[in-house]
Structures are given as structure tokens and as C-alpha cells.
Design a protein around this motif. Structure first.
Motif, short mmCIF file in Angstrom:
data_model
loop_
_atom_site.label_atom_id
_atom_site.label_comp_id
_atom_site.label_asym_id
_atom_site.label_seq_id
_atom_site.Cartn_x
_atom_site.Cartn_y
_atom_site.Cartn_z
N UNK A 97 0.73 -1.18 0.06
CA UNK A 97 0.00 -0.17 0.15
C UNK A 97 0.97 1.08 0.02
N UNK A 98 1.72 1.24 0.84
CA UNK A 98 2.72 2.51 0.97
C UNK A 98 3.46 2.61 -0.45
N UNK A 99 3.78 1.43 -0.89
CA UNK A 99 4.53 1.69 -2.43
C UNK A 99 3.72 2.30 -3.25
N UNK A 100 2.29 1.94 -3.64
CA UNK A 100 1.49 2.33 -4.33
C UNK A 100 1.29 3.80 -3.98
N UNK A 101 1.35 4.15 -2.74
CA UNK A 101 1.14 5.42 -2.51
C UNK A 101 2.40 6.52 -2.76
N UNK A 102 3.36 5.78 -2.90
CA UNK A 102 4.80 6.52 -3.15
C UNK A 102 5.43 6.97 -1.70
N UNK A 103 4.97 6.27 -0.58
CA UNK A 103 5.46 6.51 0.57
C UNK A 103 6.29 5.31 1.13
N UNK A 104 7.15 5.66 2.39
CA UNK A 104 7.79 4.47 3.08
C UNK A 104 6.86 3.78 3.82
N UNK A 105 6.89 2.50 4.23
CA UNK A 105 6.11 1.49 4.86
C UNK A 105 5.76 2.36 6.43
N UNK A 106 6.81 2.91 7.01
CA UNK A 106 6.64 3.45 8.42
C UNK A 106 5.72 4.79 8.12
N UNK A 107 5.93 5.50 7.03
CA UNK A 107 5.01 6.77 7.13
C UNK A 107 3.67 6.17 6.77
N UNK A 108 3.47 5.36 6.04
CA UNK A 108 2.13 4.91 5.89
C UNK A 108 1.45 4.17 6.97
N UNK A 109 2.27 3.27 7.74
CA UNK A 109 1.86 2.74 9.06
C UNK A 109 1.27 4.11 10.05
N UNK A 110 1.97 5.21 10.15
CA UNK A 110 1.53 6.29 10.97
C UNK A 110 0.37 7.01 10.55
N UNK A 111 0.15 6.84 9.26
CA UNK A 111 -1.24 7.43 8.72
C UNK A 111 -2.27 6.53 8.98
N UNK A 112 -2.02 5.34 8.82
CA UNK A 112 -3.13 4.17 8.98
C UNK A 112 -3.42 3.92 10.50
N UNK A 113 -2.24 4.26 11.29
CA UNK A 113 -2.56 4.10 12.86
C UNK A 113 -3.04 5.35 13.50
#
Length: 125
Positions: free
Chosen positions: A30-46
């Protein structure tokens, strides 16, 4: 009836998490599809970081739905929480004038897994 608070971003994170999992998409993908790092996406989702409008559009596209559907799901979940006594609020950000004049009661905000469990229990009644 429950009492507590959560943020709009935390509710959006739970909505996206549920959609992502239902489509068997890992956070890293998901992070890759959005152009984000996994930790950045995790902070958004969390619910620890706030989504920008651009990121909401990116997330909808990455999950394979249109923005309107994502927004509809978000609004539905917010209304369900409110109907069950949960306040959905915009947290006071540290860089705002309001933050200087008000105590940001972050300790009372429900985020992440706790919010996910709460939403799941409310929506499966």
C-alpha cells in the motif's frame, strides 16, 4: 454507550486498514502504491499522522476505489461512532495558535488497534 474521543485521521486509518486487509494488500505494498515508505504509511493508518487530501486520493486509488466511496465509508463510520457516544475531533496540532491556548488532551484520544476493535464491535452488533 461508550465515551471517548478519536480523530478523523484515526477513523480514516481504520477504514483504509479494513479495506486493505479485505483485498489482501500488505502495508508495504500500500505504501509503495502511494509513493510512501512503509513506516510513513503505518503512521497514517494508525492515526498518528494526519492524511492530506492528496494522500486520501492516493489511498483510494491504491486500494482500487474512487475517492467518493472512501469518503462515504469514512462518513458512515464517523456517524456510527458518534451515535455510540464517541467524539470524533480534530486534534490540536502543536504548531497552531489554539495549541498555545488550550491543553491538548491526547491521552483521551482512541487510536489504532483500539479504534479498530471499537469500530468492529459497533458495526457487527
Amino acid at each position: 454507550m461508550h465515551t471517548g474521543k478519536t480523530s478523523f485521521s484515526a477513523v480514516l486509518g481504520v477504514v483504509l486498514s479494513n479495506l486493505r486487509k479485505s483485498r489482501n494488500i500488505e502495508q508495504g505494498e500500500m505504501a509503495s502504491r502511494m509513493g510512501l515508505s512503509q513506516p510513513s504509511y503505518s503512521r497514517l493508518e494508525g492515526g498518528k499522522s494526519a492524511f492530506s487530501v492528496d494522500q486520501m486520493y492516493q489511498a483510494a486509488g491504491a486500494i482500487g476505489i474512487d475517492f467518493e466511496e472512501l469518503n462515504t465509508r469514512l462518513i458512515h463510520n464517523i456517524r456510527e461512532l458518534q451515535a455510540n457516544g464517541i467524539q470524533v475531533v480534530q486534534p490540536v496540532r502543536g504548531n497552531t495558535i489554539k495549541a498555545q491556548n488550550q491543553n491538548n488532551d491526547v491521552g483521551q484520544i482512541v487510536a489504532g488497534a483500539a479504534l479498530g476493535a471499537l469500530l468492529f464491535s459497533l458495526l457487527t452488533k
